[in-house]
Design an enzyme around this catalytic site. Structure first.
Site, PDB file in Angstrom:
ATOM      1  CG  ASP A 173      47.416 -18.509  30.280  1.00 34.38           C
ATOM      2  OD1 ASP A 173      47.395 -17.460  30.948  1.00 34.38           O
ATOM      3  OD2 ASP A 173      48.452 -19.126  29.983  1.00 34.38           O
ATOM      4  CG  ASP A 221      49.804 -13.462  31.041  1.00 34.30           C
ATOM      5  OD1 ASP A 221      50.677 -14.337  31.020  1.00 34.30           O
ATOM      6  OD2 ASP A 221      49.900 -12.387  30.418  1.00 34.30           O
ATOM      7  CD  GLU A 262      53.534 -14.983  34.160  1.00 33.90           C
ATOM      8  OE1 GLU A 262      54.560 -15.349  33.590  1.00 33.90           O
ATOM      9  OE2 GLU A 262      52.663 -14.260  33.610  1.00 33.90           O
ATOM     10  CG  HIS A 313      54.661 -20.499  27.838  1.00 30.29           C
ATOM     11  ND1 HIS A 313      54.210 -20.595  29.141  1.00 30.29           N
ATOM     12  CD2 HIS A 313      54.325 -19.261  27.424  1.00 30.29           C
ATOM     13  CE1 HIS A 313      53.617 -19.473  29.488  1.00 30.29           C
ATOM     14  NE2 HIS A 313      53.671 -18.646  28.468  1.00 30.29           N
ATOM     15  CG  ASP A 314      56.902 -17.234  29.343  1.00 28.56           C
ATOM     16  OD1 ASP A 314      56.631 -17.206  28.134  1.00 28.56           O
ATOM     17  OD2 ASP A 314      56.109 -16.873  30.235  1.00 28.56           O
TER      18      ASP A 314
HETATM   19  C1  GLC Z   1      53.405 -14.014  30.556  1.00 30.29           C
HETATM   20  C2  GLC Z   1      53.337 -15.165  29.581  1.00 30.29           C
HETATM   21  C3  GLC Z   1      54.208 -14.849  28.396  1.00 30.29           C
HETATM   22  C4  GLC Z   1      53.688 -13.608  27.735  1.00 30.29           C
HETATM   23  C5  GLC Z   1      53.559 -12.452  28.740  1.00 30.29           C
HETATM   24  C6  GLC Z   1      52.710 -11.365  28.191  1.00 30.29           C
HETATM   25  O1  GLC Z   1      54.658 -13.834  31.101  1.00 30.29           O
HETATM   26  O2  GLC Z   1      53.656 -16.363  30.217  1.00 30.29           O
HETATM   27  O3  GLC Z   1      54.300 -15.910  27.486  1.00 30.29           O
HETATM   28  O4  GLC Z   1      54.523 -13.212  26.682  1.00 30.29           O
HETATM   29  O5  GLC Z   1      52.954 -12.847  29.942  1.00 30.29           O
HETATM   30  O6  GLC Z   1      51.366 -11.768  28.150  1.00 30.29           O
END
Ligand code: GLC
Ligand code: CA
Length: 522
Positions: free
Chosen positions: A93, A188, A238, A312-313
């Protein structure tokens, strides 16, 4: 790439081997046989770098070191080696929109070093933008008399990608991991890296329209990919609040930026007017529209999607769109089939394969997530804040993986329903959710139509009924999904191929039933 399946590990809650309450790298190594049995090709590990763990590792203070809580660099190298023997690639990640405020670059910046101040976004005046975790997106630093931008928590200052030196640092970090044998990279919130040339107030929103899919984002991604040679790795971005046009650029065959992208529109169907912290029932009509729009749109643009319900979100999908009670097993299998038969690369989030549910915490002391704790303070005290967190908190998916019935001590409480929902119970049961996931993965690897076929959505009058078709040459699959606990009438004259009930349906789909019919495939 088409027939690959990715499994997401949240290391902190995966497998703890030394009893300190935190999952660790040795725990991942211990479970490699399980993952290989399941049949997955890549393991995406959420961040395990050095970090104050304010946002569970998404606040990195050293990109080239492992947080000792998880183990050592040698452990990670061992994991890469052992996984490779089983033909499993490791995906890391990469969090480059921001660093931790504890990162030496940011500390130098705060100490007045102009060179490092230019690594971040410092301004004399703030805008009215809001942080994604609540409150202002700007933090005032008195001794500099400046504000810095943080789209997430104030402990996560945003990097200034317009500074070429920052991009060199990023490439250097990617190369470091690539040389260690990392086969995949998840970037990310990568579509937030390019900020506007002029910062101005947003009088209609929280500021996101100025920095989402920003002015130079495609150039920066191309530059990073070209200069690090990661085209041969599996790469996924993402994308926060993105658009189809941009995703076609991010992952289209013409532009060759990344292999695929995540978007989240289908997981906002229960956010009334885009508000995460207001409860509403999922809008299934909207869900159907979104899947059609994205699946057919990405196909038309020759672009590729990462397919998922859980990470995880996100709260657990069986609690959200399925049924935790009577139809727990049926709904978990139906939801899995829906994702695994679509066009794109499926991602399985740890515990999804055994039908893990939301946490059902009753007290604020049980929560750990920075976003949940911030929101608890910011939400109206007259609202049922615990109920809202119970539905929406990211901690719902962060409770420990349920390997067996034991309630072990952990950094966050394990769900007591591990008494019934666990790997031990399901692994030898052919009809379990776990064995069903294993079958879905095998199907994708056996039938090119699932991996590579075209997709087309078919209109239905019931909102709860979703139908899509896959086709490749002369072969056809028609896939029916009942997103409700009622019987729904349907009709199909092809051959029954696969489904989540023991027998084929007759004139109607049973509660949460999915049924796949085929022509040319057996
Ligand atoms: C992404 C991650 C999340 C994190 C955010 C800031 O959305 O998946 O868990 O809090 O980025 O890095
Ligand atoms: Ca441990």
């Amino acid at each position: 790439m088409y027939d690959k399946v990715v499994y997401q590990i949240y290391p902190k809650s995966f497998k703890d081997t030394n009893g300190d309450g935190f999952g660790d790298i040795k725990g991942i190594i211990e479970k490699l046989d399980y993952l290989s049995w399941l049949g997955v090709d890549y393991l995406w590990l959420t961040p395990m770098y050095l970090s104050p763990e304010n946002d569970n590792g998404y606040d990195i203070s050293n990109y080239k070191q492992i947080n000792p809580q998880y183990g050592s660099m040698e452990d990670l190298e061992e994991l890469i080696k052992q996984a490779d023997k089983l033909n499993i690639g490791i995906m890391m990640d990469m969090v480059f929109n921001h660093t931790s405020s504890e990162h030496p670059w940011f500390k130098q910046a705060l100490a007045g070093d102009k060179y490092y101040q230019d690594y971040y976004i410092f301004k004399d005046e703030p805008t009215n933008w809001e942080s994604k975790f609540g409150g202002s997106a700007w933090e005032y630093i008195e001794n500099l008399d400046k504000y810095y931008l943080h789209l997430f928590d104030k402990s996560q200052p945003d990097l200034n990608w317009d500074n070429p030196q920052v991009r060199e640092e990023v490439k250097n970090i990617i190369l470091f991991w690539k040389e260690k044998g990392i086969k995949g990279f998840r970037f990310d919130v990568i579509n937030l890296i390019s900020k506007p040339d002029v910062f101005r107030d947003d009088n209609e929103g929280d500021g996101r329209r100025y920095y989402t899919d920003g002015p130079h984002v495609h150039d920066y991604i191309k530059e990073i990919v070209n200069d690090t040679g990661i085209e041969d790795c599996i790469t996924v971005g993402e994308m926060s609040s993105t658009s189809l046009d941009n995703c076609i650029k991010y992952s289209g065959s013409k532009t060759k930026e990344l292999a695929m992208c995540f978007n989240f529109h289908h997981l906002k169907i229960d956010y009334p007017n885009n508000q995460k912290w207001v409860l509403a029932k999922p809008d299934l009509k909207q869900m159907k529209f979104l899947f059609k729009y994205w699946q057919e749109g990405m196909q038309a643009g020759d672009a590729w999607s990462a397919l998922f319900w859980c990470n995880h979100d996100q709260p657990r999908i069986v609690s959200r769109l399925g049924d935790e009670g009577k139809y727990w097993m049926e709904s978990a299998k139906m939801l899995a089939t829906y994702i695994h038969f679509l066009r794109g690369t499926p991602y399985i989030y740890q515990g999804e394969e055994i039908g893990m549910t939301n946490a059902h915490f009753k007290s604020i002391d049980q929560y750990r997530d920075v976003e949940s704790l911030n929101m608890y303070q910011l939400l109206d005290k007259n609202e049922d804040r615990l109920n809202i967190l119970g539905e929406r908190s990211r901690d719902n998916s962060r409770t420990p993986m349920q390997w067996d019935t034991k309630i072990r001590k952990s950094w966050i409480e394990i769900n007591p329903n591990c008494k019934n929902i666990n790997v031990e119970n399901q692994i030898h049961n052919e009809d379990s959710i776990l064995n069903y996931y294993r079958k879905l993965i095998k199907l994708r690897k056996t039938y090119p139509i699932i991996a590579k076929g075209n997709v087309e959505f078919i209109d239905t009058k019931d909102d709860e009924l979703v139908i899509y078709k896959r086709f490749l040459d002369d072969d056809v699959l028609i896939c029916f999904y009942n997103f409700s606990d009622k019987n729904l009438e349907f009709d199909c004259d092809l051959n029954y191929f696969f489904g989540n009930y023991i027998s084929a349906p007759s004139n109607f789909l049973r509660p949460y039933e999915c049924a796949i019919y085929s022509k040319g495939i057996y």
